[in-house]
Design a protein around this motif. Structure first.
Motif, PDB file in Angstrom:
ATOM      1  N   ILE A  85     197.115 -20.814  -2.791  1.00 22.71           N
ATOM      2  CA  ILE A  85     196.657 -21.029  -4.170  1.00 22.71           C
ATOM      3  C   ILE A  85     195.591 -22.123  -4.197  1.00 22.71           C
ATOM      4  N   ALA A  86     195.842 -23.196  -3.442  1.00 24.00           N
ATOM      5  CA  ALA A  86     194.866 -24.296  -3.381  1.00 24.00           C
ATOM      6  C   ALA A  86     193.536 -23.813  -2.821  1.00 24.00           C
ATOM      7  N   ALA A  87     193.576 -22.936  -1.815  1.00 21.69           N
ATOM      8  CA  ALA A  87     192.338 -22.395  -1.234  1.00 21.69           C
ATOM      9  C   ALA A  87     191.517 -21.664  -2.288  1.00 21.69           C
ATOM     10  N   CYS A  88     192.190 -20.911  -3.151  1.00 23.22           N
ATOM     11  CA  CYS A  88     191.481 -20.208  -4.228  1.00 23.22           C
ATOM     12  C   CYS A  88     190.807 -21.201  -5.171  1.00 23.22           C
ATOM     13  N   PHE A  89     191.497 -22.292  -5.484  1.00 17.70           N
ATOM     14  CA  PHE A  89     190.920 -23.283  -6.397  1.00 17.70           C
ATOM     15  C   PHE A  89     189.725 -23.998  -5.767  1.00 17.70           C
ATOM     16  N   VAL A  90     189.789 -24.295  -4.464  1.00 21.93           N
ATOM     17  CA  VAL A  90     188.635 -24.909  -3.797  1.00 21.93           C
ATOM     18  C   VAL A  90     187.439 -23.967  -3.860  1.00 21.93           C
ATOM     19  N   GLY A  91     187.674 -22.683  -3.591  1.00 22.14           N
ATOM     20  CA  GLY A  91     186.596 -21.704  -3.651  1.00 22.14           C
ATOM     21  C   GLY A  91     185.999 -21.581  -5.042  1.00 22.14           C
ATOM     22  N   ILE A  92     186.840 -21.605  -6.069  1.00 25.43           N
ATOM     23  CA  ILE A  92     186.346 -21.550  -7.444  1.00 25.43           C
ATOM     24  C   ILE A  92     185.502 -22.778  -7.752  1.00 25.43           C
ATOM     25  N   GLY A  93     185.960 -23.942  -7.299  1.00 23.43           N
ATOM     26  CA  GLY A  93     185.204 -25.167  -7.537  1.00 23.43           C
ATOM     27  C   GLY A  93     183.808 -25.093  -6.953  1.00 23.43           C
TER      28      GLY A  93
END
Length: 391
Positions: free
Chosen positions: A305-313
């Motif tokens: 989930i954190a990886a998805c948020f980094v990518g969105i950022g």
């Protein structure tokens, strides 16, 4: 009709757009292309724990030379800067495989960074010359997607080449010569804007529109600092502290790049709905949430989930940095302002390695999360202050 008016009316073909995207894809992998061979390079050149500096040294070359290159673009135009940058990128990149000692290797990496600065500054200037408004943002989003796709593809190929020899990953830089052919064949020569034909009546409007450039540069620096803090800290954190394998780490970092590509593709639509200030707010909120998850949890589900948020950022913020800078610039200082933005972004990349060598991962994740939430909270009030000059 003047040469400048002719250049402004000349359209860029799809092959020209593809050539710019290929150029752009080379910039993000300038340091990481040799990552799979870093352990071997450390042994060959007796670098020990300092082998990771081979990854970040090109960023130093960018920071040291990008302002000079911006001045040249303003005076001579982006074409010849890209011309020399691509030739030097291929030459210095491949030559790194044959440096006799660590001093010459590090110097070669710095010069490679200078070539990268030339390529990135020129590619953004090309985009600003041939595209305007909403189309410009879409092409900048495609540029970010190309950069991240390049990171995934080139890093995967580099891993296979590193199994053959530690020298082989350096050959990937030879793609600079292919991009050079694309430049020569498909991108028209864009002249500089001289003092005699600048559209002076538009200068005041450009200068007064949006937030001041120093604030845009600051947010560019902080955004890239947060992204590369994650990208540089995670391999050590996942393997040394959580016990994951190198292959898992590779897949995990690639998933961040994939999420970044998807987010960058959606970013123009997000900007339509919430404008740049809203998109940047979402981006830094995503960074903050990601680092908070890294700090609080170690379970695999939360890591993904954190990886998805980094990518969105990354995907929601990176296309906007240059777009805001371009919209704030006049024709006579556009190259210089783009170079400032390039310097800010690569300074964030370079500083991330220093922070990781000083702080433990847990402290770094907590600090990054708090900084992300603080930036998120400041974006809307700052934008409101300049609401009469909408960003």
């Amino acid at each position: 009709m003047s040469e400048q008016k002719m250049a402004n009316q000349e359209k860029l073909s799809k092959f020209g757009v593809a050539a710019i995207l290929l150029m752009s894809s080379l910039t993000v992998m300038v340091g990481t292309a040799v990552t799979p061979a870093v352990a071997d390079l450390g042994r060959v050149y007796n670098l020990g724990n300092y082998a990771s500096w081979l990854i970040t040294t090109p960023a130093l070359g960018v920071v040291l030379t990008t302002i000079l290159l911006g001045r040249i673009i303003d005076k001579k135009g982006p074409y010849w800067v890209a011309f020399m940058g691509l030739l030097c990128y291929g030459a210095f990149g491949v030559a790194g495989a044959y440096m006799p000692n660590v001093v010459t290797l590090l110097l070669d990496r710095v010069l490679l960074g200078a070539a990268t600065a030339a390529i990135l500054n020129a590619s953004v200037t090309f985009i600003s010359a041939f595209f305007k408004g909403e189309k410009q943002l879409k092409i900048l989003a495609l540029q970010s997607m190309a950069m991240e796709c390049g990171g995934v593809i080139y890093l995967s190929v580099s891993g296979m080449l590193a199994d053959i020899s530690w020298r082989c990953p350096f050959y990937i830089y030879g793609l600079g010569f292919l991009a050079f052919l694309g430049l020569a064949l498909f991108i028209p020569r864009t002249p500089a804007v001289s003092d005699n034909n600048r559209p002076q009546e538009n200068d005041g409007k450009a200068v007064s529109r949006g937030v001041p450039i120093p604030l845009t540069l600051l947010i560019s620096f902080l955004g890239m600092l947060m992204f590369f803090t994650a990208m540089v800290a995670l391999p050590l954190y996942l393997q040394n502290q959580l016990g994951y394998s190198p292959s898992f780490t590779g897949y995990y970092l690639a998933s961040i790049d994939v999420a970044s590509v998807l987010a960058a593709g959606f970013s123009p639509n997000i900007v339509k709905r919430v404008k740049e200030k809203g998109c940047l707010t979402i981006a830094f909120c995503s960074y903050a949430v990601a680092f908070l998850l890294y700090f609080l949890f170690t379970q695999s589900l939360f890591l993904w989930i954190a990886a998805c948020f980094v990518g969105i950022g990354f995907g929601f913020s990176t296309p906007l940095y240059n777009n805001l800078i371009i919209n704030k610039s006049t024709p006579s200082n556009k190259g210089m302002n783009i170079s400032f933005c390039t310097m800010a972004m690569f300074a964030g990349q370079f500083l991330s390695a220093l922070l990781i060598s000083i702080f433990s991962a847990e402290k770094l994740f907590l600090a990054a999360s708090l900084i992300g939430f603080a930036i998120m909270a400041c974006i809307l009030p700052v934008a409101k202050k300049y609401s009469s000059r909408e960003i």
